[in-house]
Design a protein around this motif. Structure first.
Motif, PDB file in Angstrom:
ATOM      1  N   GLU A   1       1.596  -4.765   1.323  1.00 54.50           N
ATOM      2  CA  GLU A   1       2.979  -4.496   0.923  1.00 54.50           C
ATOM      3  C   GLU A   1       3.734  -3.796   2.054  1.00 54.50           C
ATOM      4  O   GLU A   1       4.872  -4.142   2.366  1.00 54.50           O
ATOM      5  CB  GLU A   1       2.993  -3.624  -0.329  1.00 54.50           C
ATOM      6  CG  GLU A   1       4.381  -3.337  -0.847  1.00 54.50           C
ATOM      7  CD  GLU A   1       4.365  -2.465  -2.095  1.00 54.50           C
ATOM      8  OE1 GLU A   1       5.434  -1.936  -2.423  1.00 54.50           O
ATOM      9  OE2 GLU A   1       3.300  -2.303  -2.725  1.00 54.50           O
ATOM     10  N   ARG A   2       3.085  -2.840   2.697  1.00 55.11           N
ATOM     11  CA  ARG A   2       3.709  -2.126   3.816  1.00 55.11           C
ATOM     12  C   ARG A   2       3.983  -3.079   4.976  1.00 55.11           C
ATOM     13  O   ARG A   2       5.019  -2.991   5.627  1.00 55.11           O
ATOM     14  CB  ARG A   2       2.829  -0.971   4.289  1.00 55.11           C
ATOM     15  CG  ARG A   2       2.501   0.039   3.219  1.00 55.11           C
ATOM     16  CD  ARG A   2       3.428   1.205   3.246  1.00 55.11           C
ATOM     17  NE  ARG A   2       3.144   2.108   2.148  1.00 55.11           N
ATOM     18  CZ  ARG A   2       2.896   3.395   2.281  1.00 55.11           C
ATOM     19  NH1 ARG A   2       2.887   3.939   3.473  1.00 55.11           N
ATOM     20  NH2 ARG A   2       2.693   4.139   1.226  1.00 55.11           N
TER      21      ARG A   2
ATOM     22  N   VAL B   1      -2.877   5.971   6.876  1.00 56.85           N
ATOM     23  CA  VAL B   1      -2.945   4.893   5.894  1.00 56.85           C
ATOM     24  C   VAL B   1      -4.370   4.677   5.385  1.00 56.85           C
ATOM     25  O   VAL B   1      -4.638   3.712   4.677  1.00 56.85           O
ATOM     26  CB  VAL B   1      -2.381   3.568   6.470  1.00 56.85           C
ATOM     27  CG1 VAL B   1      -0.897   3.688   6.755  1.00 56.85           C
ATOM     28  CG2 VAL B   1      -3.136   3.138   7.707  1.00 56.85           C
TER      29      VAL B   1
ATOM     30  N   ILE C   1       7.073  -4.993   4.157  1.00 61.84           N
ATOM     31  CA  ILE C   1       8.241  -4.120   4.301  1.00 61.84           C
ATOM     32  C   ILE C   1       8.619  -3.996   5.770  1.00 61.84           C
ATOM     33  O   ILE C   1       9.791  -4.121   6.151  1.00 61.84           O
ATOM     34  CB  ILE C   1       7.960  -2.731   3.688  1.00 61.84           C
ATOM     35  CG1 ILE C   1       7.899  -2.833   2.161  1.00 61.84           C
ATOM     36  CG2 ILE C   1       9.004  -1.707   4.120  1.00 61.84           C
ATOM     37  CD1 ILE C   1       7.351  -1.594   1.477  1.00 61.84           C
ATOM     38  N   LEU C   2       7.612  -3.778   6.612  1.00 57.65           N
ATOM     39  CA  LEU C   2       7.877  -3.618   8.039  1.00 57.65           C
ATOM     40  C   LEU C   2       8.347  -4.918   8.685  1.00 57.65           C
ATOM     41  O   LEU C   2       9.227  -4.904   9.547  1.00 57.65           O
ATOM     42  CB  LEU C   2       6.631  -3.070   8.745  1.00 57.65           C
ATOM     43  CG  LEU C   2       6.295  -1.618   8.374  1.00 57.65           C
ATOM     44  CD1 LEU C   2       4.924  -1.232   8.913  1.00 57.65           C
ATOM     45  CD2 LEU C   2       7.355  -0.666   8.877  1.00 57.65           C
TER      46      LEU C   2
ATOM     47  N   GLN D   1       1.984   7.300  10.049  1.00 57.06           N
ATOM     48  CA  GLN D   1       1.381   8.029   8.936  1.00 57.06           C
ATOM     49  C   GLN D   1      -0.051   7.575   8.679  1.00 57.06           C
ATOM     50  O   GLN D   1      -0.436   6.470   9.045  1.00 57.06           O
ATOM     51  CB  GLN D   1       2.225   7.884   7.664  1.00 57.06           C
ATOM     52  CG  GLN D   1       1.955   6.628   6.870  1.00 57.06           C
ATOM     53  CD  GLN D   1       2.775   6.534   5.609  1.00 57.06           C
ATOM     54  OE1 GLN D   1       3.907   6.140   5.669  1.00 57.06           O
ATOM     55  NE2 GLN D   1       2.202   6.898   4.496  1.00 57.06           N
TER      56      GLN D   1
ATOM     57  N   ARG E   1       6.680   6.629  -1.534  1.00 58.29           N
ATOM     58  CA  ARG E   1       7.354   7.025  -0.306  1.00 58.29           C
ATOM     59  C   ARG E   1       7.406   5.829   0.637  1.00 58.29           C
ATOM     60  O   ARG E   1       6.453   5.064   0.721  1.00 58.29           O
ATOM     61  CB  ARG E   1       6.602   8.173   0.342  1.00 58.29           C
ATOM     62  CG  ARG E   1       6.567   9.409  -0.551  1.00 58.29           C
ATOM     63  CD  ARG E   1       5.854  10.531   0.106  1.00 58.29           C
ATOM     64  NE  ARG E   1       6.837  11.200   0.939  1.00 58.29           N
ATOM     65  CZ  ARG E   1       6.536  12.108   1.849  1.00 58.29           C
ATOM     66  NH1 ARG E   1       5.292  12.444   2.052  1.00 58.29           N
ATOM     67  NH2 ARG E   1       7.469  12.687   2.564  1.00 58.29           N
ATOM     68  N   PRO E   2       8.506   5.674   1.338  1.00 57.77           N
ATOM     69  CA  PRO E   2       8.565   4.565   2.297  1.00 57.77           C
ATOM     70  C   PRO E   2       7.569   4.795   3.425  1.00 57.77           C
ATOM     71  O   PRO E   2       7.125   5.917   3.647  1.00 57.77           O
ATOM     72  CB  PRO E   2      10.001   4.628   2.817  1.00 57.77           C
ATOM     73  CG  PRO E   2      10.466   6.009   2.519  1.00 57.77           C
ATOM     74  CD  PRO E   2       9.686   6.484   1.333  1.00 57.77           C
ATOM     75  N   HIS E   3       7.248   3.729   4.102  1.00 55.83           N
ATOM     76  CA  HIS E   3       6.289   3.844   5.193  1.00 55.83           C
ATOM     77  C   HIS E   3       6.917   4.613   6.349  1.00 55.83           C
ATOM     78  O   HIS E   3       8.059   4.390   6.711  1.00 55.83           O
ATOM     79  CB  HIS E   3       5.866   2.457   5.686  1.00 55.83           C
ATOM     80  CG  HIS E   3       4.815   2.533   6.732  1.00 55.83           C
ATOM     81  ND1 HIS E   3       3.508   2.821   6.433  1.00 55.83           N
ATOM     82  CD2 HIS E   3       4.877   2.406   8.077  1.00 55.83           C
ATOM     83  CE1 HIS E   3       2.806   2.846   7.558  1.00 55.83           C
ATOM     84  NE2 HIS E   3       3.617   2.601   8.566  1.00 55.83           N
TER      85      HIS E   3
ATOM     86  N   GLU F   1      -1.736  -2.324  -0.992  1.00 56.51           N
ATOM     87  CA  GLU F   1      -0.691  -1.416  -0.505  1.00 56.51           C
ATOM     88  C   GLU F   1      -0.427  -1.634   0.977  1.00 56.51           C
ATOM     89  O   GLU F   1       0.727  -1.609   1.422  1.00 56.51           O
ATOM     90  CB  GLU F   1      -1.090   0.042  -0.750  1.00 56.51           C
ATOM     91  CG  GLU F   1      -1.053   0.434  -2.217  1.00 56.51           C
ATOM     92  CD  GLU F   1      -1.674   1.796  -2.476  1.00 56.51           C
ATOM     93  OE1 GLU F   1      -1.065   2.562  -3.248  1.00 56.51           O
ATOM     94  OE2 GLU F   1      -2.750   2.085  -1.902  1.00 56.51           O
ATOM     95  N   LEU F   2      -1.490  -1.889   1.738  1.00 57.43           N
ATOM     96  CA  LEU F   2      -1.318  -2.178   3.159  1.00 57.43           C
ATOM     97  C   LEU F   2      -0.532  -3.469   3.360  1.00 57.43           C
ATOM     98  O   LEU F   2       0.375  -3.535   4.202  1.00 57.43           O
ATOM     99  CB  LEU F   2      -2.675  -2.267   3.855  1.00 57.43           C
ATOM    100  CG  LEU F   2      -3.431  -0.938   4.004  1.00 57.43           C
ATOM    101  CD1 LEU F   2      -4.854  -1.202   4.480  1.00 57.43           C
ATOM    102  CD2 LEU F   2      -2.708  -0.001   4.938  1.00 57.43           C
TER     103      LEU F   2
ATOM    104  N   LEU G   1      -4.838   4.069   1.586  1.00 56.60           N
ATOM    105  CA  LEU G   1      -4.110   2.977   0.933  1.00 56.60           C
ATOM    106  C   LEU G   1      -5.045   1.810   0.645  1.00 56.60           C
ATOM    107  O   LEU G   1      -5.966   1.521   1.408  1.00 56.60           O
ATOM    108  CB  LEU G   1      -2.959   2.497   1.812  1.00 56.60           C
ATOM    109  CG  LEU G   1      -1.857   3.513   2.101  1.00 56.60           C
ATOM    110  CD1 LEU G   1      -0.830   2.903   3.038  1.00 56.60           C
ATOM    111  CD2 LEU G   1      -1.203   4.004   0.831  1.00 56.60           C
TER     112      LEU G   1
END
Length: 63
Positions: free
Chosen positions: A30-31, A20, A34-35, A18, A12-14, A27-28, A23
């Protein structure tokens, strides 16, 4: 026959705000990337709109 339940679930997209806590560090990270990409995209759009607005204002000032 393949059922929808058999397909791998997509990440699921961030979502802002949400939880976290579950995670991993990877994964953090990576988010965060993305941000950062999304922030850059939004800032570029703001800059483009500012340029378009300035050009329109200049055009109408001539008249």
């Amino acid at each position: 026959m393949i059922f929808a339940d058999d397909e791998p679930k997509k990440a699921r997209p961030h979502a802002i705000g949400q939880d976290v806590s579950l995670l991993s560090e990877d994964e953090l990270a990576e988010r965060v990337e993305i941000l950062r990409g999304e922030i850059a995209r939004l800032e570029a759009e703001m800059k483009e709109r500012g340029s378009t607005k300035a050009a329109a204002e200049a055009l109408f000032r001539r008249g």
